[in-house]
Design a protein around this motif. Structure first.
Motif, mmCIF file in Angstrom:
data_model
loop_
_atom_site.group_PDB
_atom_site.id
_atom_site.type_symbol
_atom_site.label_atom_id
_atom_site.label_comp_id
_atom_site.label_asym_id
_atom_site.label_seq_id
_atom_site.Cartn_x
_atom_site.Cartn_y
_atom_site.Cartn_z
ATOM 1 N N PHE B 95 84.527 84.513 46.492
ATOM 2 C CA PHE B 95 83.579 83.472 46.901
ATOM 3 C C PHE B 95 83.940 82.125 46.273
ATOM 4 N N ASN B 96 84.403 82.158 45.029
ATOM 5 C CA ASN B 96 84.794 80.908 44.360
ATOM 6 C C ASN B 96 86.011 80.281 45.051
ATOM 7 N N SER B 97 86.964 81.131 45.450
ATOM 8 C CA SER B 97 88.150 80.630 46.160
ATOM 9 C C SER B 97 87.731 79.973 47.475
ATOM 10 N N LEU B 98 86.815 80.641 48.198
ATOM 11 C CA LEU B 98 86.368 80.092 49.478
ATOM 12 C C LEU B 98 85.581 78.797 49.274
ATOM 13 N N THR B 99 84.832 78.718 48.155
ATOM 14 C CA THR B 99 84.101 77.476 47.844
ATOM 15 C C THR B 99 85.089 76.328 47.645
ATOM 16 N N LEU B 100 86.147 76.590 46.883
ATOM 17 C CA LEU B 100 87.149 75.549 46.615
ATOM 18 C C LEU B 100 87.852 75.121 47.904
ATOM 19 N N ILE B 101 88.180 76.096 48.749
ATOM 20 C CA ILE B 101 88.910 75.768 49.988
ATOM 21 C C ILE B 101 88.015 74.980 50.956
ATOM 22 N N THR B 102 86.766 75.468 51.141
ATOM 23 C CA THR B 102 85.869 74.740 52.066
ATOM 24 C C THR B 102 85.544 73.349 51.513
ATOM 25 N N GLY B 103 85.439 73.249 50.190
ATOM 26 C CA GLY B 103 85.202 71.948 49.552
ATOM 27 C C GLY B 103 86.354 70.995 49.804
ATOM 28 N N ALA B 104 87.576 71.529 49.712
ATOM 29 C CA ALA B 104 88.766 70.692 49.943
ATOM 30 C C ALA B 104 88.807 70.213 51.394
ATOM 31 N N ILE B 105 88.444 71.093 52.315
ATOM 32 C CA ILE B 105 88.438 70.712 53.747
ATOM 33 C C ILE B 105 87.396 69.615 53.997
ATOM 34 N N TRP B 106 86.236 69.811 53.400
ATOM 35 C CA TRP B 106 85.152 68.824 53.532
ATOM 36 C C TRP B 106 85.582 67.479 52.929
ATOM 37 N N ALA B 107 86.224 67.557 51.760
ATOM 38 C CA ALA B 107 86.682 66.337 51.078
ATOM 39 C C ALA B 107 87.714 65.585 51.926
ATOM 40 N N LYS B 108 88.612 66.326 52.541
ATOM 41 C CA LYS B 108 89.644 65.704 53.384
ATOM 42 C C LYS B 108 88.999 64.959 54.557
ATOM 43 N N ALA B 109 87.983 65.593 55.142
ATOM 44 C CA ALA B 109 87.329 64.997 56.306
ATOM 45 C C ALA B 109 86.487 63.775 55.929
ATOM 46 N N VAL B 110 85.861 63.814 54.752
ATOM 47 C CA VAL B 110 84.926 62.746 54.382
ATOM 48 C C VAL B 110 85.559 61.705 53.455
ATOM 49 N N TRP B 111 86.258 62.170 52.433
ATOM 50 C CA TRP B 111 86.866 61.245 51.463
ATOM 51 C C TRP B 111 88.291 60.842 51.843
ATOM 52 N N GLY B 112 88.917 61.642 52.708
ATOM 53 C CA GLY B 112 90.292 61.362 53.110
ATOM 54 C C GLY B 112 91.331 61.995 52.197
ATOM 55 N N ILE B 113 90.891 62.775 51.216
ATOM 56 C CA ILE B 113 91.827 63.453 50.299
ATOM 57 C C ILE B 113 91.414 64.923 50.166
ATOM 58 N N TRP B 114 92.421 65.768 49.928
ATOM 59 C CA TRP B 114 92.126 67.201 49.772
ATOM 60 C C TRP B 114 91.519 67.486 48.408
ATOM 61 N N TRP B 115 91.987 66.753 47.385
ATOM 62 C CA TRP B 115 91.588 67.099 46.016
ATOM 63 C C TRP B 115 91.555 65.854 45.148
ATOM 64 N N THR B 116 90.623 65.812 44.220
ATOM 65 C CA THR B 116 90.601 64.765 43.207
ATOM 66 C C THR B 116 90.136 65.413 41.902
ATOM 67 N N TRP B 117 90.601 64.862 40.777
ATOM 68 C CA TRP B 117 90.236 65.489 39.493
ATOM 69 C C TRP B 117 88.849 65.023 39.059
ATOM 70 N N ASP B 118 87.907 65.295 39.902
ATOM 71 C CA ASP B 118 86.497 64.989 39.688
ATOM 72 C C ASP B 118 85.893 66.072 38.773
#
Lengths: 53, 239
Positions: B95-118
């Motif tokens: 579930f944690n892996s899926l949270t990270l992956i769906t979060g990255a997809i959401w971030a790419k769509a909204v922030w324009g980046i897959w990952w940030t050291w937030d």
């Protein structure tokens, strides 16, 4: 990519992740069930042998 | 040998809960795609919210179960608790892996980046590494009882990261959106859909945990039988 593409990608990944884990569990279940069957058969044959002796 | 010990321990037939899981998951995804209202700012991509938040909730719940199971195992020494902790850790990591992956997809769509050291993202990744370490320790090849004790210590100390992840949006300035659920930022329809998704994902987690736990019981049955029967041909048994 459009918003719908991202959403579908997320859905596919979730589905693949959970269903993949289910497949792993089912394969492990099958393997363990077979092991149990073999052990039970072995025990029955050992019992039969000891009775004959 | 008693006849009872030769029978596999009563465990649920795995194909039934597996089918229920697939049906629930498919129905949930169709429900989110069809019934959820479109948010004004983010549009259709906001619907990931109904999947991402319940996945994160289930991961936290799973790690709480690991924490409780690990404490109980260290106190009682009962392998039942160890099995619960182990099963929950594997499910929680999924579930944690899926949270990270769906979060990255959401971030790419909204922030324009897959990952940030937030802070939220980073602490979530640390959480993933902690429980990946937990599972690695289990399969490290050391004696089973020692591995269970080491893993229990990781399960207890690793849980300290869960409140850090949850509070990271309050403690630090972060790019991650705040908890809208408690701030009243959701319409009644959105809240209802979120509650439905939370319930279904929790049910899926419970089913996965039960299935994994029943496999642990089967493994124990095999080990017991092998000791009683004195089986040596382990390789041939799985065929």
């Amino acid at each position: 990519m459009k918003g719908l593409d991202y959403l579908l990608a997320a859905n596919i990944i979730i589905w693949t992740g959970i269903c993949g884990y289910l497949v792993y569990l089912l394969c492990r279940y099958r393997e363990l069930r077979n092991r149990l069957r073999v052990l039970v058969k072995k025990d029955i044959s050992e019992k039969a042998e000891s009775k004959n002796v | 040998l008693k006849r009872d010990t030769l029978k596999p321990r009563p465990f649920i037939k795995l194909i039934i809960p597996a089918t229920v899981c697939v049906i629930l998951l498919t129905a949930l995804q169709a429900f989110v795609l069809v019934y959820s209202p479109e948010e004004q700012t983010m549009g259709i991509i906001q619907r990931i919210f109904y999947l991402h938040v319940p996945l994160a909730w289930c991961a936290f719940l799973a790690f709480l179960v690991v924490f409780i199971g690990s404490i109980s195992y260290l106190v009682n020494g009962n392998t039942f608790w160890d099995n619960i902790a182990h099963s929950s850790a594997v499910t929680g990591l999924l579930f944690n892996s899926l949270t990270l992956i769906t979060g990255a997809i959401w971030a790419k769509a909204v922030w324009g980046i897959w990952w940030t050291w937030d802070p939220r993202l980073t602490t979530s990744l640390v959480l993933w590494f902690i429980y990946a370490g937990y599972i690695l320790v289990r399969n490290f090849g050391i004696e089973q009882e020692r591995a269970a004790r080491f893993a229990a210590v990781i399960g207890i100390s690793g849980f300290a990261d869960v409140p850090v992840v949850a509070l990271s949006i309050v403690l630090w300035r972060t790019q991650h959106p705040p908890a809208l659920i408690f701030a009243g930022g959701l319409t009644p329809t959105m809240l209802l859909i979120l509650v439905v998704c939370l319930t279904i994902f929790t049910l899926i987690y419970a089913l996965l945990l039960a299935m994994s736990l029943s496999l642990h019981w089967m493994e124990n049955s095999v080990a017991e039988l092998k000791m009683m029967v004195g089986s040596e041909d382990e390789a041939g048994e799985s065929k």
